[in-house]
Motif scaffolding. Structure first.
Motif, mmCIF file in Angstrom:
data_model
loop_
_atom_site.group_PDB
_atom_site.id
_atom_site.type_symbol
_atom_site.label_atom_id
_atom_site.label_comp_id
_atom_site.label_asym_id
_atom_site.label_seq_id
_atom_site.Cartn_x
_atom_site.Cartn_y
_atom_site.Cartn_z
ATOM 1 N N ASN A 456 4.317 39.753 16.168
ATOM 2 C CA ASN A 456 3.265 39.070 15.409
ATOM 3 C C ASN A 456 2.184 40.036 14.957
ATOM 4 O OD1 ASN A 456 4.519 36.605 15.591
ATOM 5 N ND2 ASN A 456 3.219 35.816 17.220
ATOM 6 N N ASN A 457 1.831 40.965 15.807
ATOM 7 C CA ASN A 457 0.808 41.945 15.435
ATOM 8 C C ASN A 457 1.274 42.802 14.265
ATOM 9 O OD1 ASN A 457 -1.837 43.305 16.200
ATOM 10 N ND2 ASN A 457 -0.437 45.039 16.283
ATOM 11 N N ASN A 458 2.546 43.196 14.267
ATOM 12 C CA ASN A 458 3.083 43.968 13.148
ATOM 13 C C ASN A 458 2.996 43.175 11.848
ATOM 14 O OD1 ASN A 458 3.743 46.039 14.915
ATOM 15 N ND2 ASN A 458 5.878 45.415 15.140
ATOM 16 N N MET A 459 3.304 41.885 11.933
ATOM 17 C CA MET A 459 3.272 41.046 10.738
ATOM 18 C C MET A 459 1.841 40.796 10.272
ATOM 19 S SD MET A 459 6.211 38.351 11.909
ATOM 20 C CE MET A 459 7.751 38.953 12.608
ATOM 21 N N ILE A 460 0.912 40.653 11.203
ATOM 22 C CA ILE A 460 -0.497 40.484 10.834
ATOM 23 C C ILE A 460 -0.997 41.709 10.080
ATOM 24 C CG2 ILE A 460 -2.833 40.430 11.803
ATOM 25 C CD1 ILE A 460 -1.681 38.504 13.948
ATOM 26 N N ASN A 461 -0.614 42.892 10.553
ATOM 27 C CA ASN A 461 -1.020 44.119 9.855
ATOM 28 C C ASN A 461 -0.471 44.155 8.436
ATOM 29 O OD1 ASN A 461 -2.492 45.113 12.019
ATOM 30 N ND2 ASN A 461 -0.777 46.289 12.850
ATOM 31 N N ALA A 462 0.769 43.691 8.248
ATOM 32 C CA ALA A 462 1.347 43.655 6.904
ATOM 33 C C ALA A 462 0.593 42.674 6.014
ATOM 34 C CB ALA A 462 2.829 43.277 6.989
ATOM 35 N N LEU A 463 0.240 41.495 6.555
ATOM 36 C CA LEU A 463 -0.521 40.520 5.782
ATOM 37 C C LEU A 463 -1.910 41.042 5.431
ATOM 38 C CD1 LEU A 463 0.573 37.353 7.759
ATOM 39 C CD2 LEU A 463 0.982 37.737 5.328
ATOM 40 N N LYS A 464 -2.504 41.810 6.327
ATOM 41 C CA LYS A 464 -3.817 42.392 6.037
ATOM 42 C C LYS A 464 -3.715 43.428 4.916
ATOM 43 C CE LYS A 464 -6.032 41.797 10.565
ATOM 44 N NZ LYS A 464 -6.559 42.486 11.771
ATOM 45 N N MET A 465 -2.582 44.124 4.834
ATOM 46 C CA MET A 465 -2.421 45.145 3.797
ATOM 47 C C MET A 465 -2.452 44.542 2.398
ATOM 48 S SD MET A 465 0.439 47.672 5.496
ATOM 49 C CE MET A 465 0.514 48.728 4.048
ATOM 50 N N VAL A 466 -1.959 43.307 2.242
ATOM 51 C CA VAL A 466 -1.959 42.696 0.913
ATOM 52 C C VAL A 466 -3.185 41.820 0.688
ATOM 53 C CG1 VAL A 466 0.559 42.721 0.769
ATOM 54 C CG2 VAL A 466 -0.594 40.686 1.650
ATOM 55 N N SER A 467 -4.008 41.655 1.701
ATOM 56 C CA SER A 467 -5.182 40.790 1.550
ATOM 57 C C SER A 467 -6.475 41.537 1.863
ATOM 58 C CB SER A 467 -5.047 39.546 2.428
ATOM 59 O OG SER A 467 -4.879 39.904 3.799
ATOM 60 N N ILE A 468 -6.826 41.665 3.122
ATOM 61 C CA ILE A 468 -8.106 42.266 3.508
ATOM 62 C C ILE A 468 -8.251 43.678 2.966
ATOM 63 C CG2 ILE A 468 -9.496 43.027 5.477
ATOM 64 C CD1 ILE A 468 -8.321 40.680 7.054
ATOM 65 N N ASN A 469 -7.192 44.475 3.057
ATOM 66 C CA ASN A 469 -7.272 45.864 2.597
ATOM 67 C C ASN A 469 -7.488 45.970 1.092
ATOM 68 O OD1 ASN A 469 -6.673 46.319 5.248
ATOM 69 N ND2 ASN A 469 -4.909 47.627 4.891
ATOM 70 N N ARG A 470 -7.281 44.879 0.358
ATOM 71 C CA ARG A 470 -7.477 44.883 -1.098
ATOM 72 C C ARG A 470 -8.663 44.010 -1.510
ATOM 73 N NH1 ARG A 470 -1.117 44.473 -3.058
ATOM 74 N NH2 ARG A 470 -0.397 46.327 -1.924
ATOM 75 N N GLY A 471 -9.485 43.676 -0.538
ATOM 76 C CA GLY A 471 -10.711 42.962 -0.855
ATOM 77 C C GLY A 471 -10.582 41.457 -0.930
#
Length: 717
Positions: A456-471
């Motif tokens: 789950n943590n790996n998947m959360i990091n992937a979701l953050k890459m397309v959302s939080i990391n892009r503003g």
């Protein structure tokens, strides 16, 4: 470069002709091959059918034949077949392709080796660039040079080609890639080399860089041509073999192939440029998620696709799926990877799926993936000799997957093998002198919980890459979860990201195939165009866009038929003068007159500020054009059913003890997915089970079945 554009069925194509007959889509994944069929009857409506079978490498076409047979569909009744496959990306990542020779302009044979200075670990002075797909002894040169304007600076000299052909043949070259300097603006030299090669070596597969992309950047164009040549013979052989087998089975119409940009094209087109299929399956899933979002009034979507081998996610804003040409194969924390300058849906993909193997690394830490057990031998629970613990084993052991109805009842779950695999992980991590016999269950429990937390943590990091990391704030989005594993993890992931709603589509387990049926015919054409954004450039920009339109129309009509009338959308890559990278902005027809430039400039400044939080008082220039051409494939959207009684008791099949990891263990209601009908409601803790997927509803979450049979899950704060 990244691009954003409306999803293919935009207004002009939103109501295509509804054609009777059976429409099917098949999607070959790393573990399973999926099928979705729509039986379109103008009088009775749409009947949807789904099937799933094991993928059959290396003869992937056998899996397609198997899943059609399993579905019971008569191939002779199929009006349309759309196909997607992971074969191309697998061939590239596993380096199982053709032996390629590269022909470059004089002085440019080492472009592939020089590459870019983009080492992922900047402070690693021992970093070694990934080895090029073509070794130096198979990279040759021809004399001749064009300028960046396309003018001939030095005449092309073809006298070296006979010797190059002799050497390539002697060294067993199976395909040739051509990438000459500045062919993005003028392909004349490349085309003349291609014609002479065909004369000297009839039948050899030749990939020309200008046929794939008309964008600048020499290394990226050369890499793209080489990668396409690497997979061209095997891809063409696969597609032709699949087409032959389906024709022999009685399928009357040619198969359409899913592209990485979310559109479909003909087998002939994809056989010549197979690199366009590199992310065909995942792309269709993301477009399907956008379509589901529009159907239910949720245009802002976090799409999550978890299969047997990988997890993919993408952000969809205002119903628009983001497409990019800055795609890299094999990029990781330790490798820069290889660029492929083709239109690809912007997604993040990680090696975490149901078959991802749990292991202990050199430092004694638990990791999950990227290695996968695949379908054979598969997770330990499959009973096929697999001994590694996987995410599926962890979910099964904790009761989140039914042991009695494992894989829809097609496999007898091997609980003993599962306990042994989990126990091996747990004992490696456990310290002390606990009695193994007495503590075996507890050790397996702890290992399973740990595997799920890491996954789950790996998947959360992937979701953050397309959302939080892009503003983007995930709380502003609805998660659409699909694939065999997406609905199993989605609520826990949404809770961590504070996403308030999760949607599980009705066809979640075969959703990428569902998205294929929904896809239109599509071409994305990109071209580098260097102009200051001022009145004197308007005519040149309009002329360039019209040329792209003519090319796109010709391509679509030659693939499908002269009766096709495409719809066009225009985009420009704009930047402030002096910058390196550009922002894509929609170009409206009224922009291309002297009085319309102000609106286009304002649109760019506003979009730039939204992405980067500031604007500059500098001149603006256009560096590239993007044309999207679409035509309806005849797909049709399902109609919603009226909502009925909210009582879901009739869909309840029992209860069992389920461990929700961080949400604790609970006695949990079990529901049958195929018995849930529009209007029904229930609350977590609950499990909804189907033949291809399991929906885990954590404590506190509530579920409503909507008119499309989607599960709408409201997640507690």
């Amino acid at each position: 470069m990244t691009t954003s554009h409306p999803e293919p069925n935009s207004e002009p194509n939103s109501e295509p002709d509804r054609i009777g007959g059976v429409r099917i889509a098949t999607d070959v994944g790393g573990t399973f091959t999926d099928l979705v069929s729509f039986n379109l009857d103008p009088e009775t409506g749409v009947e949807i059918q789904m099937a799933k079978t094991a993928t059959t490498p290396p003869e992937f076409d056998q899996g397609v034949v198997d899943v059609i047979e399993q579905s019971g569909i008569d191939p002779a009744q199929v009006a349309m077949h759309v196909h997607g496959t992971t074969m191309v990306i697998n061939a590239l990542t596993e380096r199982k392709g053709a032996k390629v020779g590269l022909i470059a302009s004089a002085g440019f044979r080492d472009t592939l080796e020089i590459a870019r200075g983009n080492r992922p670990d900047f402070f690693n002075l021992d970093y070694v660039k990934p080895a090029p797909f073509v070794p130096r002894y198979l990279r040759r040169e021809v004399a001749g040079r064009l300028t960046y304007t396309g003018a001939e600076r030095q005449a092309l000299d073809l006298s070296a080609l006979p010797g190059i052909v002799d050497d390539f043949q002697a060294n067993g070259v199976e395909a040739v890639a051509l990438s000459l300097i500045h062919s993005w603006v003028n392909p004349d030299h490349e085309l003349r080399v291609r014609d002479e090669l065909q004369r000297l070596w009839p039948g050899v597969p030749i990939v020309v860089s200008s046929d794939i992309t008309r964008e600048w950047r020499e290394y990226e164009r050369a890499s793209t041509a080489v990668l396409s040549a690497f997979v061209q013979p095997v891809a063409e052989r696969y597609l032709r073999q699949l087409d032959t087998r389906l024709t022999q089975a009685g399928m009357p119409n040619e198969t359409l192939v899913m592209q990485s940009n979310g559109g479909v094209s003909s087998i002939a087109a994809m056989a010549s440029t197979p690199i366009a299929m590199i992310e065909s399956g995942p792309a269709s899933g993301m477009y399907g998620a956008a379509k589901v979002g529009r159907l239910i009034g949720e245009p802002n979507v976090l799409a999550l696709d978890i299969g047997g081998t990988t997890a993919k996610c993408s952000l969809i804003q205002d119903g628009d799926v983001r497409v990019m040409t800055d795609y890299w194969i094999g990029r990781s924390n330790s490798s820069a990877g290889y660029p492929a300058m083709i239109p690809v849906v912007d997604l993040v993909e990680i090696g975490n799926g149901g078959g991802s193997i749990a292991n202990i690394d050199e430092s004694g830490k638990l990791r999950v993936g990227p290695q996968s057990a695949g379908a054979v031998p598969g997770p330990a629970a499959y009973g096929n000799g697999g001994t590694d613990a996987t995410t599926t084993d962890a979910n099964l052991w904790l009761g989140r997957i039914s042991a009695e109805d494992f894989c829809g009842g097609t496999i007898q779950a091997d609980m003993e093998a599962t306990e042994q695999a989990l126990g091996a992980i747990g004992r490696t991590l456990t310290t002390g002198d606990a009695n193994p016999a007495a503590a075996a269950r507890g050790i397996a429990d702890a290992a399973a919980r740990g595997i799920l937390r890491i996954a789950n943590n790996n998947m959360i990091n992937a979701l953050k890459m397309v959302s939080i990391n892009r503003g983007h704030d995930p709380r502003d989005f609805t998660m659409v979860a699909f694939g065999g594993g997406g609905p199993m993890h989605a609520v826990a992931l949404a809770k961590e990201l504070q996403v308030r709603r999760v949607v599980v589509p009705a066809a979640a387990s075969v959703f990428s195939a569902w998205g294929m049926i929904m896809s239109d015919l599509r071409r994305d054409l990109f071209a580098t165009a260097l102009y200051d954004l001022e009145e004197t450039s308007v005519d040149a920009i309009a002329t360039a866009l019209n040329e792209l339109q003519q090319r796109a129309s010709t391509a679509i009509r030659s693939d499908i038929g002269p009766e096709i009338t495409p719809t066009f959308q225009w985009f420009g890559n704009l930047r402030y003068q002096g910058q390196e990278h550009a922002t894509e902005v929609a170009i409206e027809p009224e922009d291309l007159n002297p009085n319309g430039l102000g609106a286009l400039q304002d649109r760019f400044r506003n979009q730039f500020e939204a992405e980067y939080t500031y604007r500059l008082e500098l001149p603006i220039e256009i560096v590239g054009l993007h044309l999207v051409a679409t035509a309806p494939s005849g797909s049709t959207l399902p109609e919603p059913s009226p909502l009925g009684d909210p009582d879901s008791t009739s869909a309840k099949t029992g209860s069992r003890h389920v461990d929700f990891a961080e949400d604790g263990a609970h006695e949990t209601d079990i529901f049958a997915l195929d018995l849930l009908i529009p209007g029904m409601r229930f609350a977590g803790p609950a499990i909804a089970e189907g033949a291809g997927t399991t929906v885990v509803v954590n404590p506190g979450a509530s579920v409503t079945v909507d008119g499309f049979n989607n599960l709408i899950i409201d997640v507690p704060a």
